[in-house]
Design an enzyme around this catalytic site. Sequence first.
Site, PDB file in Angstrom:
ATOM      1  N   SER A 294       0.590  13.831  -3.418  1.00  0.00           N
ATOM      2  CA  SER A 294      -0.302  13.630  -2.280  1.00  0.00           C
ATOM      3  C   SER A 294       0.414  12.908  -1.144  1.00  0.00           C
ATOM      4  O   SER A 294       1.481  12.319  -1.321  1.00  0.00           O
ATOM      5  CB  SER A 294      -1.523  12.817  -2.707  1.00  0.00           C
ATOM      6  OG  SER A 294      -1.135  11.498  -3.034  1.00  0.00           O
ATOM      7  N   HIS A 295      -0.202  12.952   0.012  1.00  0.00           N
ATOM      8  CA  HIS A 295       0.358  12.315   1.202  1.00  0.00           C
ATOM      9  C   HIS A 295       0.646  10.838   0.948  1.00  0.00           C
ATOM     10  O   HIS A 295       1.718  10.334   1.294  1.00  0.00           O
ATOM     11  CB  HIS A 295      -0.635  12.470   2.353  1.00  0.00           C
ATOM     12  CG  HIS A 295      -0.295  11.670   3.569  1.00  0.00           C
ATOM     13  ND1 HIS A 295       0.500  12.151   4.578  1.00  0.00           N
ATOM     14  CD2 HIS A 295      -0.629  10.402   3.924  1.00  0.00           C
ATOM     15  CE1 HIS A 295       0.634  11.219   5.509  1.00  0.00           C
ATOM     16  NE2 HIS A 295      -0.038  10.153   5.143  1.00  0.00           N
TER      17      HIS A 295
END
Length: 957
Positions: free
Chosen positions: A913-914
């Site tokens: 994920s970011h």
Amino acid sequence: MEAAGRVFWITGLSGAGKTTVGRALCDRLRSAGRPVVFLDGDALRAAISEDLGHTTDSRQRSAMRNARLCQLLAGQGNDVVCATISLFHEVQRWNRENIPGYREIYLQVPIDELRRRDTKGIYAGAHRGELRDVVGLDVPAQVPETPDLVLDNHGSLDPTAAVERIWAVCALREKTPAAGPAHGFTTKAETLEALAPLLRHGRVLPQVRLTVGEWRADPAGVLTHIAAVPWSAGSLIVRSSARDEDGVAGSQAGRYDSVLGVAGTTVALTRAIDQVIASFTDGGRPDDQVFVQPMLDSVAMAGVAFSRSPSGGGPYVIVNYDDRTGRTDQVTAGVGDRLETFLCLKSRIDACPPALAPIVTLMGELETLLACNAIDVEFAQGGDGHLYLLQVRPLAVDHHGKAGDAEIEAVLADIARKVELLNRPHPFLHGSRTIFGVMPDWNPAEIIGLRPYPLSLSLYRELITDAIWAYQRDNYGYQNLRSFPLLVSFQGLPYIDVRVSFNSFVPSDVPSELAGRLVNYYIDRLLAEPHLHDKVEFEIIFSCYTLDLPERLQRLREHGFSEQDVQELTCALRRLTNRVIHGETALWRHDRAKVDVLAQRLPMIAGAEIDKISRIYWLIEDCKRYGTLPFAGLARAGFIAVQLLQSFVAVGVLDAEEHATFMASVDTVGSRIGHDFGRLDKAGFLERYGHLRPGTYDILSPRYDEAPDLYFDWSSAEPCQGGSPRFALSIEQLRRIEHMLKEHELDIDVLSLMEFIKAGIEGREYAKFVFTRSLSDALSQIRELGADHGLSAEDCAYLNYDAIRALYSQSGSVSEILRESVARGRESHALTRKLILPPIISAPEQVFAFHLPPSQPNFITRKTITAPVAKVGDPPESFAGRILFVPSADPGFDWIFTRGISGFVTQFGGVNSHMAIRAGELGIPAVIGAGEALFEQWRGAQKLSLDCMNQKVSIIA
């Protein structure tokens, strides 16, 4: 003048048991010497409403006749028991306003159970199309708004128990406001003492109770009194029982001290009692209490149970328990690290595990005795096998909307039926069954949350999960799933159809028979290891070729796949990966170029002389074509890039530190935000990043440029010292990778591969940054459109994007269409907020009862940090030096990195994920995707230790 009698208005759908309960109540009233008249709905219709039909209007007129007759009879001194459907708010309100002794009892029974009973054949006739105007089916049932009592009249509740509950709540007391049903609660100690002789399904430990005034006046006398009880020589617990504690006005839960394991000596007892009193507000009032009990030995299980969902008020029993440590305080103190949570719809308590059934039974008994259907209970099961009640108090419930328990049960029954239908084999899908999850693939829990507003959900489906996702997978060489939506909405709760997802990760040239076995294997693996639900691409499925693929494919051999199967899959993954990464023709390069087109077209839409509806429509259309579609491709390339990089570590080309250095060297939008915050002035920074929101799809989440001072402390902005760490491969590493690429037949040289890995990770983040500008602008335009028609931002959150799309292509009243969409959204979301479903659903029955599954969080960096805890809703200036708890790994939360946090934990999010990438870049210890149970448990602590090297979280205080 003769005193008026009371009217017991027993209402519910046909088959709910109104007549049976009503007759039993009449018997009880007569045995108490009351004059009583019983009125049955069917008999009343024959006697005074024979001239009326069964339309809604006729039914309401019949109900009003019943009400007036009850008023007449009660006015003559009779108690009246009226068993009638009469589910009309207008009639119920008239009764309250005109009948002084009116008691309203609502019997709720799940529709499936009503159909099973169906003694009159009404539901069967309606199903065959022979009957119309059936209340609860084609005639809406207006569930009572403020009933005096709601009875779940099914399962273990028999007529005798139902009458006892009615007697306790409605017959033995004068009319009290609906807001205060828990009249039986006094202080903690007094409530336990009063319940002790009444409980049939639990025990209460003996106690010695004292007031603060008594202790201050005569401590020696109090100690003598304690010493006189036979259990005082053993281990004791000294507990608080303040007047403002555990009552209807408030719980003060955990505010005051209790001292465990106190020796029965004068010195130890004095110290413990003084400690408890000192914890009281202002040192305690004279009538505040302390009580002493024996410690419970050999605890087999202990915990806390709720008889309602605190958030939403849904009709669930929720049991959070510890059956491992032998202690009673692991749940209440928030220090247990291996706690279990079980949730069960009240109407389905037969699905409760045998070990927890006595607790659920005790909860029902306490609800009856205390005349309160929302209670908070602390319990323990001793080594002697007995269940002990340690504490009970009214539960503060945050109700949303007027949706009643019967509606919730009906909705859950519909969801269970949908789960069963979608679980059947499908002619165009591989795999014999499916499961549903909130985190696999395009994980909605991370991006839009578990209970998104209707606008957020409809935009996410429009931009990603209805069609875009499948179009991209097909383009990249996977199975064509273009007609299948990826996301299924269960009454507004978003779930990924995992079978559809797993089909889409099978290369298109894999033989059909092998594809079917692969999908079944993937599903079985996830069911066996549900904690991997946010890591399916890294731990379960094989979606690309990596340098360690031959070793990872050994799992397939162990599960019955032949060598030929393995070779076919290997070759297919190699061909697919080469198409994605190969040179100037690589698919990701074309997608990266499309994103630049979106950035060029956005000012054209913003400056065009078009109306707001057209502007919103084209912002979203462009966002799909040039934003989320190429973003989906770049996200796929990013996943492949990360898996290739991880395979370097697996085969020994890189070590963990070198992997971390590479990730920190990646130049993403997130790293630029931190750099630019210290370099640009406020106006320049907001011009570049102002469109970002912590909730990307949430219209109620302010943009950076709408609330800049909420997110950033501009006085702390300083230029970054130093740059990103430099990553370089040694000559030996370059030679080894080049050799391995040839050995594995990957059609790319080592430098081009490193370019791809870096560009894949950076491109995904850049594409997200660009397309979220179009989306954010569209949300701002929707807000303005709503304001033009008298709608607030909150109103707009309940819109469905379908309404705006329809307005673009048809004429009509904009205000009327928008308001109708908002009204439907509000009504639907009120139910959504009351529902609780498991994060993974594999069978219909799990909709009604389930344990929260264990989770396996993702630990980022190899650092260790011990620090106090902060929540994202706390004042941002308090974040510095703390471990911050954030609900999701949404890129809009990048602002937290300007606040000097020591570490952070997210409830949702995957290893790719970011926020995981940002943590690696910045070297901040993080736990990504802790899951619901661990997130709530850790967030309740005061201080935590994150040991990312050993993948361990410890509660320090």
